[in-house]
Design a protein around this motif. Structure first.
Motif, PDB file in Angstrom:
ATOM      1  N   TYR A   1      10.265  18.481  -6.468  1.00  0.00           N
ATOM      2  CA  TYR A   1       9.537  17.744  -7.497  1.00  0.00           C
ATOM      3  C   TYR A   1      10.088  18.051  -8.884  1.00  0.00           C
ATOM      4  O   TYR A   1      10.005  19.183  -9.348  1.00  0.00           O
ATOM      5  N   LEU A   2      10.694  17.064  -9.527  1.00  0.00           N
ATOM      6  CA  LEU A   2      11.100  17.154 -10.934  1.00  0.00           C
ATOM      7  C   LEU A   2      12.143  18.231 -11.217  1.00  0.00           C
ATOM      8  O   LEU A   2      12.228  18.728 -12.342  1.00  0.00           O
ATOM      9  N   SER A   3      12.950  18.603 -10.235  1.00  0.00           N
ATOM     10  CA  SER A   3      13.931  19.666 -10.469  1.00  0.00           C
ATOM     11  C   SER A   3      15.043  19.241 -11.424  1.00  0.00           C
ATOM     12  O   SER A   3      15.822  20.085 -11.888  1.00  0.00           O
ATOM     13  N   GLU A   4      15.131  17.937 -11.744  1.00  0.00           N
ATOM     14  CA  GLU A   4      16.119  17.470 -12.715  1.00  0.00           C
ATOM     15  C   GLU A   4      15.784  17.931 -14.138  1.00  0.00           C
ATOM     16  O   GLU A   4      16.667  18.007 -14.987  1.00  0.00           O
ATOM     17  N   LEU A   5      14.496  18.213 -14.372  1.00  0.00           N
ATOM     18  CA  LEU A   5      14.044  18.504 -15.734  1.00  0.00           C
ATOM     19  C   LEU A   5      13.885  20.005 -15.954  1.00  0.00           C
ATOM     20  O   LEU A   5      12.795  20.540 -16.099  1.00  0.00           O
ATOM     21  N   ILE A   6      15.008  20.716 -15.976  1.00  0.00           N
ATOM     22  CA  ILE A   6      15.037  22.152 -16.238  1.00  0.00           C
ATOM     23  C   ILE A   6      15.400  22.360 -17.712  1.00  0.00           C
ATOM     24  O   ILE A   6      16.424  21.865 -18.176  1.00  0.00           O
ATOM     25  N   TYR A   7      14.547  23.090 -18.444  1.00  0.00           N
ATOM     26  CA  TYR A   7      14.750  23.282 -19.879  1.00  0.00           C
ATOM     27  C   TYR A   7      15.217  24.687 -20.246  1.00  0.00           C
ATOM     28  O   TYR A   7      15.427  24.974 -21.421  1.00  0.00           O
TER      29      TYR A   7
ATOM     30  N   TYR B   1      19.094  25.736 -10.257  1.00  0.00           N
ATOM     31  CA  TYR B   1      18.742  24.721  -9.257  1.00  0.00           C
ATOM     32  C   TYR B   1      19.375  25.089  -7.923  1.00  0.00           C
ATOM     33  O   TYR B   1      20.595  25.061  -7.752  1.00  0.00           O
ATOM     34  N   TYR B   2      18.531  25.451  -6.987  1.00  0.00           N
ATOM     35  CA  TYR B   2      18.996  25.792  -5.640  1.00  0.00           C
ATOM     36  C   TYR B   2      17.826  25.614  -4.669  1.00  0.00           C
ATOM     37  O   TYR B   2      17.085  26.553  -4.396  1.00  0.00           O
ATOM     38  N   PRO B   3      17.621  24.382  -4.166  1.00  0.00           N
ATOM     39  CA  PRO B   3      16.482  24.142  -3.275  1.00  0.00           C
ATOM     40  C   PRO B   3      16.581  24.953  -1.991  1.00  0.00           C
ATOM     41  O   PRO B   3      17.683  25.358  -1.576  1.00  0.00           O
TER      42      PRO B   3
ATOM     43  N   GLU C   1      14.833  14.087 -24.213  1.00  0.00           N
ATOM     44  CA  GLU C   1      13.596  13.541 -24.758  1.00  0.00           C
ATOM     45  C   GLU C   1      12.383  14.393 -24.358  1.00  0.00           C
ATOM     46  O   GLU C   1      11.531  14.712 -25.197  1.00  0.00           O
ATOM     47  N   TYR C   2      12.302  14.761 -23.083  1.00  0.00           N
ATOM     48  CA  TYR C   2      11.139  15.513 -22.619  1.00  0.00           C
ATOM     49  C   TYR C   2      11.193  16.979 -23.036  1.00  0.00           C
ATOM     50  O   TYR C   2      10.154  17.615 -23.187  1.00  0.00           O
ATOM     51  N   HIS C   3      12.395  17.492 -23.200  1.00  0.00           N
ATOM     52  CA  HIS C   3      12.518  18.865 -23.679  1.00  0.00           C
ATOM     53  C   HIS C   3      11.842  19.017 -25.040  1.00  0.00           C
ATOM     54  O   HIS C   3      11.140  20.004 -25.309  1.00  0.00           O
ATOM     55  N   SER C   4      12.021  18.036 -25.918  1.00  0.00           N
ATOM     56  CA  SER C   4      11.420  18.120 -27.255  1.00  0.00           C
ATOM     57  C   SER C   4       9.895  18.062 -27.171  1.00  0.00           C
ATOM     58  O   SER C   4       9.197  18.767 -27.925  1.00  0.00           O
TER      59      SER C   4
ATOM     60  N   GLY D   1       9.937  20.430 -16.140  1.00  0.00           N
ATOM     61  CA  GLY D   1       8.932  19.511 -15.623  1.00  0.00           C
ATOM     62  C   GLY D   1       8.282  18.672 -16.702  1.00  0.00           C
ATOM     63  O   GLY D   1       8.820  18.489 -17.796  1.00  0.00           O
ATOM     64  N   LEU D   2       7.069  18.191 -16.398  1.00  0.00           N
ATOM     65  CA  LEU D   2       6.386  17.248 -17.272  1.00  0.00           C
ATOM     66  C   LEU D   2       4.955  17.650 -17.616  1.00  0.00           C
ATOM     67  O   LEU D   2       4.192  16.813 -18.091  1.00  0.00           O
ATOM     68  N   SER D   3       4.578  18.898 -17.360  1.00  0.00           N
ATOM     69  CA  SER D   3       3.187  19.261 -17.629  1.00  0.00           C
ATOM     70  C   SER D   3       3.018  20.768 -17.804  1.00  0.00           C
ATOM     71  O   SER D   3       3.898  21.561 -17.451  1.00  0.00           O
ATOM     72  N   PHE D   4       1.841  21.115 -18.351  1.00  0.00           N
ATOM     73  CA  PHE D   4       1.388  22.505 -18.426  1.00  0.00           C
ATOM     74  C   PHE D   4       0.081  22.608 -17.649  1.00  0.00           C
ATOM     75  O   PHE D   4      -0.717  21.673 -17.642  1.00  0.00           O
ATOM     76  N   TYR D   5      -0.123  23.767 -17.015  1.00  0.00           N
ATOM     77  CA  TYR D   5      -1.385  24.029 -16.323  1.00  0.00           C
ATOM     78  C   TYR D   5      -2.147  25.068 -17.139  1.00  0.00           C
ATOM     79  O   TYR D   5      -1.677  26.187 -17.347  1.00  0.00           O
ATOM     80  N   ILE D   6      -3.323  24.673 -17.600  1.00  0.00           N
ATOM     81  CA  ILE D   6      -4.065  25.444 -18.592  1.00  0.00           C
ATOM     82  C   ILE D   6      -5.268  26.143 -17.956  1.00  0.00           C
ATOM     83  O   ILE D   6      -5.989  25.535 -17.154  1.00  0.00           O
TER      84      ILE D   6
END
Length: 469
Positions: free
Chosen positions: A278-284, A290-292, A369-372, A397-402
């Motif tokens: 899930y969303l492993s392309e978005l590593i900041y 990346y190694y599934p 874009e998402y990194h910013s 990724g695209l979210s934070f868990y609070i």
């Protein structure tokens, strides 16, 4: 006491069977709301089990909200209408969000990339090239496995041609992939292990299959391995569903050590790992490699799922499964029974999109874009909300868990209603747990659907909501 009578099977933990039976009695109103349950000693003697089994069953029911335990008094049946009502209300609100029924909102519920980032121009080029090249052939049904050139491109681009093409099955998104795997692998009363908390869609599929769902708590680098092995020693587990990168909802990424340990356990205790990549392309952050798990899998214990929908084309469902040899035929049959085949035109267009290099360029663009947005949200959480909430930095990724701090006199359902009045929407943590009582002090904040301005405004609304203003 006779209404509690039951027989036990050998496949499922007894405490789960007892909890399931009591829950059924409550739902069928054989046990009235508020009715006192037998004492632990009485029920253990009646069912001929040890007291620890009854303690575990009552604890599970208490976590679900089906039983209220009062110290010094006993355990009492409780209907879960309030929680069910909330989940239904949340889903209805979410439908309005996704259908455009609510205007001028701040949407922190998003799990997919923004429509602003859909690569329309390059996609049009890819589609036009396919239609010019293939004509009507592009519109007919494909082989159930999927368009061969697309499978070949996936193998070349993402797997260095190390996977057999016969083991790559094109599916209509990750959700269909989970469903196909479940139909092929899981029978009624099979034991399925999942992360706690976990992705709502997967949880619902396993519930629909009537599996016995066993939750393994998450730690900062993956599930609690010691607890998982204790469970594996006691019960036969059919499979373990997990998300290796930026887990939904926690944002946690598995360490390489835990990935190796999970593979060792899968061999030792004979279960399969369903890896939802899930969303492993978005590593900041460079600290995440990346190694599934599938790349480490030398014994065909991993069933790998990848979706293109989350980060590429949310409205066009597309993904793939890498199947172990022994499930290849059953997965194909399940896929064929579901929808015959995934859109031929879109499969061919995606193949062109990947082979032309558009995919690589698009990933670089959205990562920037998402990194910013990630940096902006993280900075505000660390500086402006530090006295109200805690969180684990996902680093991608695209979210934070609070997690709402204990000294704040609010839970996430209360916050949901407060924010809704301000046209701001979050996903309360209760949505990600099997048991309704869990996750009341947590919520997920997605930043994929919100601009920088909306992030600032929405987090200010959350600050005010938690402060009681």
């Amino acid at each position: 006491m006779q209404k509690y009578y039951m027989t036990f099977s050998d496949e499922c933990p007894k405490y789960i069977q007892i909890a399931n039976n009591i829950r059924k009695l409550i739902e069928q109103e054989i046990l009235a709301d508020g009715e006192k349950l037998p004492s632990i000693r009485e029920l253990a003697k009646f069912l001929k089990v040890n007291k620890d089994t009854i303690i575990s069953a009552y604890k599970l029911l208490s976590q679900e909200g089906a039983v209220v335990q009062i110290l010094g008094s006993g355990s009492y049946a409780k209907k879960k209408e309030i929680i069910r009502s909330f989940k239904k209300e949340y889903r209805e609100t979410f439908k309005k969000l996704t259908s455009g029924g609510l205007k001028e909102w701040i949407d922190f519920t998003g799990e997919t990339t923004s429509a602003n980032f859909v690569p329309v121009n390059n996609l049009k080029k890819a589609i036009n090239e396919v239609l010019d090249r293939d004509g009507a052939e592009a519109l007919i049904y494909q082989d159930v496995m999927g368009y061969e050139k697309l499978r070949d491109s996936i193998n070349d681009r993402f797997w260095n041609n190390e996977v057999s093409l016969d083991n790559i099955l094109i599916v209509s998104g990750a959700q269909q992939g989970i469903d196909i795997i479940s139909k092929s692998l899981i029978n009624v009363n099979d034991n399925v292990a999942i992360e706690k908390p976990t992705y709502i869609g997967a949880l619902n599929v396993f519930k629909w299959r009537k599996a016995n769902i066993i939750e393994i708590p998450m730690e900062e680098d993956g599930v609690n391995i010691k607890l998982f092995e204790k469970i594996l020693k006691r019960y036969k587990i059919k499979c373990f569903y997990m998300m290796s990168y930026f887990q939904n909802p926690t944002g946690i990424t598995y360490s390489k050590e835990k990935k190796k340990k999970l593979l060792e356990l899968s061999l030792k205790y004979d279960f399969y790992i369903i890896e939802d990549d899930y969303l492993s392309e978005l590593i900041y952050d460079d600290s995440i490699e990346y190694y599934p798990i599938k790349k480490m899998d030398d014994h065909n214990r991993v069933i790998y799922i990848k979706s293109f929908s989350k980060i590429f084309l949310p409205g066009i469902r597309m993904g793939y499964i890498i199947t172990p040899d022994e499930f290849r035929e059953s997965f194909q049959i399940s896929k064929s029974n579901t929808d015959i085949s995934t859109s031929s035109l879109m499969q061919r267009s995606l193949e062109v999109y990947i082979s032309k290099g558009y995919w690589t360029n698009h990933m670089e663009y959205i990562e920037k874009e998402y990194h910013s947005r990630y940096i902006l949200m993280k900075t505000i959480l660390e500086n402006e909300l530090k006295d109200l909430v805690d969180f684990i930095d996902p680093k991608g990724g695209l979210s934070f868990y609070i997690t709402i701090k204990s000294e704040v006199n609010k839970n996430s359902k209360e916050l949901f209603y407060i924010l809704r009045e301000k046209n701001t929407f979050i996903t309360p943590g209760v949505m990600f747990y099997k048991n309704s009582k869990d996750g009341e002090n947590t919520f997920r904040l997605g930043f994929s659907q919100v601009s920088s301005e909306k992030i600032i405004e929405g987090l200010e609304n959350i600050y005010q909501g938690l402060k009681g203003r």
